[in-house]
Design an enzyme around this catalytic site. Structure first.
Site, short mmCIF file in Angstrom:
data_model
loop_
_atom_site.label_atom_id
_atom_site.label_comp_id
_atom_site.label_asym_id
_atom_site.label_seq_id
_atom_site.Cartn_x
_atom_site.Cartn_y
_atom_site.Cartn_z
N THR A 71 -20.81 -27.75 49.11
CA THR A 71 -20.85 -27.17 47.77
C THR A 71 -22.21 -27.41 47.13
OG1 THR A 71 -18.46 -27.33 47.40
CG2 THR A 71 -19.86 -27.29 45.44
N GLN A 178 -17.72 -23.16 58.35
CA GLN A 178 -16.61 -22.99 59.28
C GLN A 178 -17.07 -22.54 60.67
OE1 GLN A 178 -13.46 -23.76 58.68
NE2 GLN A 178 -13.59 -24.14 56.48
N CYS A 316 -9.57 -25.38 48.34
CA CYS A 316 -10.33 -25.40 47.08
C CYS A 316 -9.63 -24.62 45.99
CB CYS A 316 -11.73 -24.84 47.32
SG CYS A 316 -12.67 -25.75 48.54
#
Length: 373
Positions: A71, A178, A316
């Protein structure tokens, strides 16, 4: 409990925990201090950085900067690069299926005078390259696209997206969280790449931003400038060493991990009946199985199948009460989105556990259907 939520986080590798332990207990030096134990900590961090670069297949045309997580890396890349854009290149283009850390950051940049464009994706979750080419214009300075989608596993054609961006003189930021260690990261096509440790069997609380040589970004955090003068904050040797060891294992176990995931994917498809796969069946990472079944209540299923950890989408966004923005971008309505579940598996998922878990899930889905009939 059987763990099938690998997109949310992964189990820490035993080798990672062992590598971190000395740096949590006896090797406590500040890596930015000039004395011996500080220099030892700094050296361990540089070894870890090399392991991450090796796992990225980096050709030394860029540098890895450690961050608190992906993030922060995404925020830093987007805000830091945007701050350097010229007055004629203040348009930012991203995709409707990006992670919230990208979409929310881009939305914030829209309040700071930047022009924002978020093209849709096709029903398979992939961008229409012709549409993207029409939206990335001469005013575009920055394009953001995720390599592997965290909810549906779709693999975006990053090299082709990059070619579109570069024709217009725009930078490309890629969220490879990912994809790192699971599919090849097209580093040559990227200018900035975000990574996360805890998605690859490393510790939480650390990630990285790879920045290509010659790409300038403003700092996000100000202070001591510990990371190359552009990222402030005392680094944790334990977290860096853990991330580095996780990256080293990605290289060492690459073939085994890939073959194992392919076996699990094939087995899972053979056990599930009456389900539809969300997203591309061809261009996807096979450790992510996002499926839906007509009339299913996914939240109810998660509460009923207590022996299995799986999800209805991004961790999230859990608890928001809103259907997945990714599934909505595929054209699914609220009912279809709420009948979808995400199964994530990988290195430490056994075939026996997979079979047992999918049997429980299939039985729970059948019960829901029989009660609704």
């Amino acid at each position: 409990m059987i763990y099938l939520d690998y997109q949310a986080t992964t189990p820490m590798a035993p080798e990672v925990a062992a590598a971190m332990r000395p740096w949590l207990e006896t090797h406590f030096g500040n890596p930015h201090s000039p004395h011996r134990i500080g220099r030892e900590a700094a050296a361990a961090i540089e070894v870890a950085r090399e392991h991450v670069l090796t796992a990225l297949r980096s050709s030394r045309e860029g540098r890895v900067f450690f961050t608190s997580g992906a993030t922060e890396a995404a925020n830093w890349a987007l805000k830091g690069a945007a701050a350097r854009l010229s007055a004629e290149k203040r348009k930012i283009v991203t995709l409707a299926t990006e992670h919230a850390c990208v979409l929310d950051t881009v939305e914030w940049l829209g309040t700071q005078g930047f022009e924002i464009d978020v093209p849709p994706v096709q029903p398979n979750g992939l961008v229409d390259l012709d549409l993207l080419a029409s939206r990335v214009d001469a005013r575009t300075g920055l394009v953001a696209a995720m390599l592997v989608n965290n909810e549906i596993g779709a693999i975006q054609p990053i090299a082709e997206v990059s070619a579109i961006a570069r024709r217009r003189g725009a930078l490309l930021f890629c969220d490879a969280v990912q994809g790192f260690g699971r599919v090849p990261v097209p580093l040559d096509a990227c200018d900035m790449v975000a990574l996360s440790s805890h998605k690859v069997h490393g510790p939480k609380g650390i990630g990285a931003l790879w920045i290509r040589d010659g790409v300038a970004v403003d700092p996000l955090l100000h202070g001591g400038g510990q990371e190359g003068g552009i990222r402030s904050g005392t680094l944790s040797p334990a977290l860096c060493v853990g991330f580095g060891e996780a990256a080293r294992l990605l290289v060492e176990r690459e073939g085994k991990d890939h073959a194992h995931v392919e076996r699990l994917w094939t087995r899972a498809l053979s056990l599930l009946s009456g389900w539809a796969v969300n997203g591309s069946a061809e261009r996807r990472y096979h450790g992510n199985l996002n499926i839906r079944r007509e009339g299913l209540d996914s939240d109810r299923m998660i509460s009923e199948v207590r022996g299995v950890a799986f999800s209805a989408g991004s961790a999230c966004a859990s608890g928001s009460g809103r259907p997945s923005h990714v599934l909505a971008a595929l054209g699914l309505d609220d009912r279809q989105a709420r009948s979808s579940i995400r199964l994530g598996f990988g290195r430490y998922t056994t075939e026996e556990d997979m079979i047992h878990a999918l049997t429980l899930i299939q039985e729970a889905a059948d019960r829901q259907r029989s009660f609704a009939a």
